[in-house]
Design a protein around this motif. Structure first.
Motif, mmCIF file in Angstrom:
data_model
loop_
_atom_site.group_PDB
_atom_site.id
_atom_site.type_symbol
_atom_site.label_atom_id
_atom_site.label_comp_id
_atom_site.label_asym_id
_atom_site.label_seq_id
_atom_site.Cartn_x
_atom_site.Cartn_y
_atom_site.Cartn_z
ATOM 1 N N SER A 33 78.269 3.789 106.736
ATOM 2 C CA SER A 33 76.873 4.070 106.396
ATOM 3 C C SER A 33 76.607 5.543 106.643
ATOM 4 O O SER A 33 77.481 6.282 107.121
ATOM 5 C CB SER A 33 75.920 3.220 107.249
ATOM 6 O OG SER A 33 75.843 3.723 108.573
ATOM 7 N N GLY A 34 75.385 5.961 106.376
ATOM 8 C CA GLY A 34 75.016 7.345 106.635
ATOM 9 C C GLY A 34 75.140 7.732 108.097
ATOM 10 O O GLY A 34 75.217 8.920 108.431
ATOM 11 N N ASP A 35 75.187 6.733 108.976
ATOM 12 C CA ASP A 35 75.336 7.023 110.399
ATOM 13 C C ASP A 35 76.660 7.706 110.721
ATOM 14 O O ASP A 35 76.823 8.268 111.806
ATOM 15 C CB ASP A 35 75.231 5.732 111.208
ATOM 16 C CG ASP A 35 73.815 5.158 111.216
ATOM 17 O OD1 ASP A 35 72.894 5.865 110.756
ATOM 18 O OD2 ASP A 35 73.637 4.008 111.664
ATOM 19 N N MET A 36 77.616 7.665 109.779
ATOM 20 C CA MET A 36 78.880 8.386 109.974
ATOM 21 C C MET A 36 78.650 9.878 110.218
ATOM 22 O O MET A 36 79.485 10.550 110.826
ATOM 23 C CB MET A 36 79.775 8.232 108.744
ATOM 24 C CG MET A 36 80.499 6.921 108.628
ATOM 25 S SD MET A 36 81.618 6.967 107.187
ATOM 26 C CE MET A 36 82.692 5.568 107.568
ATOM 27 N N SER A 149 86.458 -4.967 114.548
ATOM 28 C CA SER A 149 86.551 -3.534 114.267
ATOM 29 C C SER A 149 85.208 -2.834 114.413
ATOM 30 O O SER A 149 84.142 -3.455 114.278
ATOM 31 C CB SER A 149 87.068 -3.323 112.844
ATOM 32 O OG SER A 149 86.098 -3.769 111.903
ATOM 33 N N PRO A 150 85.200 -1.513 114.666
ATOM 34 C CA PRO A 150 83.946 -0.757 114.732
ATOM 35 C C PRO A 150 83.098 -0.856 113.464
ATOM 36 O O PRO A 150 81.872 -0.956 113.574
ATOM 37 C CB PRO A 150 84.419 0.676 114.996
ATOM 38 C CG PRO A 150 85.711 0.509 115.722
ATOM 39 C CD PRO A 150 86.358 -0.688 115.078
ATOM 40 N N PRO A 151 83.703 -0.838 112.249
ATOM 41 C CA PRO A 151 82.848 -0.973 111.065
ATOM 42 C C PRO A 151 82.040 -2.272 111.064
ATOM 43 O O PRO A 151 80.857 -2.274 110.680
ATOM 44 C CB PRO A 151 83.847 -0.934 109.897
ATOM 45 C CG PRO A 151 84.976 -0.129 110.416
ATOM 46 C CD PRO A 151 85.096 -0.512 111.863
ATOM 47 N N TYR A 152 82.657 -3.366 111.484
ATOM 48 C CA TYR A 152 81.909 -4.629 111.507
ATOM 49 C C TYR A 152 80.812 -4.592 112.567
ATOM 50 O O TYR A 152 79.683 -5.054 112.339
ATOM 51 C CB TYR A 152 82.813 -5.826 111.775
ATOM 52 C CG TYR A 152 81.993 -7.085 111.969
ATOM 53 C CD1 TYR A 152 81.392 -7.723 110.888
ATOM 54 C CD2 TYR A 152 81.763 -7.596 113.254
ATOM 55 C CE1 TYR A 152 80.593 -8.851 111.060
ATOM 56 C CE2 TYR A 152 80.978 -8.725 113.441
ATOM 57 C CZ TYR A 152 80.385 -9.346 112.338
ATOM 58 O OH TYR A 152 79.588 -10.453 112.516
ATOM 59 N N THR A 153 81.122 -4.055 113.738
ATOM 60 C CA THR A 153 80.126 -3.986 114.807
ATOM 61 C C THR A 153 78.885 -3.256 114.337
ATOM 62 O O THR A 153 77.753 -3.703 114.553
ATOM 63 C CB THR A 153 80.713 -3.280 116.042
ATOM 64 O OG1 THR A 153 81.847 -4.018 116.508
ATOM 65 C CG2 THR A 153 79.687 -3.181 117.153
ATOM 66 N N HIS A 154 79.096 -2.124 113.650
ATOM 67 C CA HIS A 154 77.962 -1.357 113.129
ATOM 68 C C HIS A 154 77.241 -2.144 112.032
ATOM 69 O O HIS A 154 75.999 -2.213 112.025
ATOM 70 C CB HIS A 154 78.448 -0.017 112.582
ATOM 71 C CG HIS A 154 77.361 0.805 111.961
ATOM 72 N ND1 HIS A 154 76.347 1.363 112.694
ATOM 73 C CD2 HIS A 154 77.122 1.148 110.660
ATOM 74 C CE1 HIS A 154 75.526 2.016 111.888
ATOM 75 N NE2 HIS A 154 75.970 1.903 110.650
ATOM 76 N N TYR A 155 77.996 -2.741 111.133
ATOM 77 C CA TYR A 155 77.393 -3.505 110.036
ATOM 78 C C TYR A 155 76.528 -4.638 110.591
ATOM 79 O O TYR A 155 75.404 -4.864 110.122
ATOM 80 C CB TYR A 155 78.499 -4.062 109.148
ATOM 81 C CG TYR A 155 78.007 -4.815 107.930
ATOM 82 C CD1 TYR A 155 77.680 -4.134 106.752
ATOM 83 C CD2 TYR A 155 77.870 -6.198 107.955
ATOM 84 C CE1 TYR A 155 77.231 -4.819 105.636
ATOM 85 C CE2 TYR A 155 77.407 -6.888 106.835
ATOM 86 C CZ TYR A 155 77.095 -6.197 105.682
ATOM 87 O OH TYR A 155 76.645 -6.885 104.579
ATOM 88 N N ALA A 156 77.039 -5.340 111.587
ATOM 89 C CA ALA A 156 76.298 -6.466 112.161
ATOM 90 C C ALA A 156 74.992 -6.016 112.802
ATOM 91 O O ALA A 156 74.026 -6.779 112.858
ATOM 92 C CB ALA A 156 77.168 -7.193 113.188
#
Length: 264
Positions: A33-36, A149-156
């Motif tokens: 996401s833009g949070d990157m 994974s970190p991507p899932y943690t952020h997505y959730a």
């Protein structure tokens, strides 16, 4: 939280900073996401308006019954620029976001003043063979395994419908397995382009050199007076890979001078 209804998409975006500099649009990588770009914002917003966009189905943006394709995502971002009253902007994209940035430049060239492409090929075989092999093995079935994974943690944490994780992974797999070759369109780009890669990138060095050559770079000596220096630029960041290049301390000092240089 701001949403724009564009092309049937409910697209999440944020605006940061202000100033006389050209507006800058930041486009994130796949499953992100833009949070990157959060850690980069203090440097990028000092003199300009910065727009973060969550692409279709990513981050806080909603998904629709439409595949993920750079061509479609590019039209979404171009429509968002119009929604924001921006006739043109500088565009910076990383990985998937760089593919989208390229497509904006191809499909809406008048909307892009300068283009920054981070860790992206112009055709699928620009990735190392083992990377392509990994893409070919990806499917929606990997979604469950990726929940650690970190991507899932952020997505959730941020997605409107966290249960759509499996859908996003499946659509991403389909996207990654779609062949593309944008050689002719890349060679026709008129705006200045900055290509940025890590010295341990997932993109083959020979492909990086080929990309730069398409933009007029690396073909001849610049001349003692720099009269033959190409408009576009190439940067290879030491100690960086595809996966951590946004954390490289050399990234901002590479990007900002390019954005600030005059466009002829």
């Amino acid at each position: 939280m701001s949403y724009a209804e564009v092309n049937g998409q409910s697209l999440y975006f944020e605006e940061h900073g202000s100033g006389a500099g050209e507006a800058l649009v930041l486009l994130h990588g796949g499953l992100g996401s833009g949070d990157m770009f959060t850690s980069l914002l203090p440097s990028l917003t000092k003199d300009r308006r910065v727009v973060l966009v969550d692409l279709q189905g990513h981050g806080r943006s909603h998904d629709t019954d439409r595949p993920l394709r750079p061509e479609l995502l590019a039209d979404d971002v171009a429509a968002l620029l119009k929604h924001l009253g921006l006739d043109r902007a500088d565009v910076l994209g990383y990985s998937l976001g760089a593919e989208v940035a390229l497509r904006i430049a191809f499909q809406h060239p008048d909307a892009v003043r300068r283009l920054v492409l981070i860790s992206v090929p112009f055709k699928r075989d620009g990735w190392f063979p083992e990377v392509v092999a990994g893409m070919d093995q990806m499917s929606a079935a990997a979604a469950e395994m990726m929940k650690g994974s970190p991507p899932y943690t952020h997505y959730a944490e941020v997605a409107p419908v966290p249960a759509n994780w499996t859908v996003l992974v499946g659509k991403t797999a389909e996207l990654l397995q779609t062949d593309f070759d944008w050689t002719e369109e890349a060679a026709a780009l008129a705006m200045p382009v900055l290509l940025v890669y890590g010295d341990a990138d997932s993109i083959r060095p020979a492909h990086v050199a080929e990309f730069y050559a398409l933009l007029g770079g690396g073909l001849k000596d610049a001349g003692w007076d720099n009269s033959q220096r190409p408009t576009s630029r190439l940067a290879v960041l030491a100690g960086a890979s595809h996966y951590d290049i946004l954390d490289s301390p050399a990234l901002i000092p590479t990007v900002l001078p390019f954005l600030a240089s005059p466009t002829h």
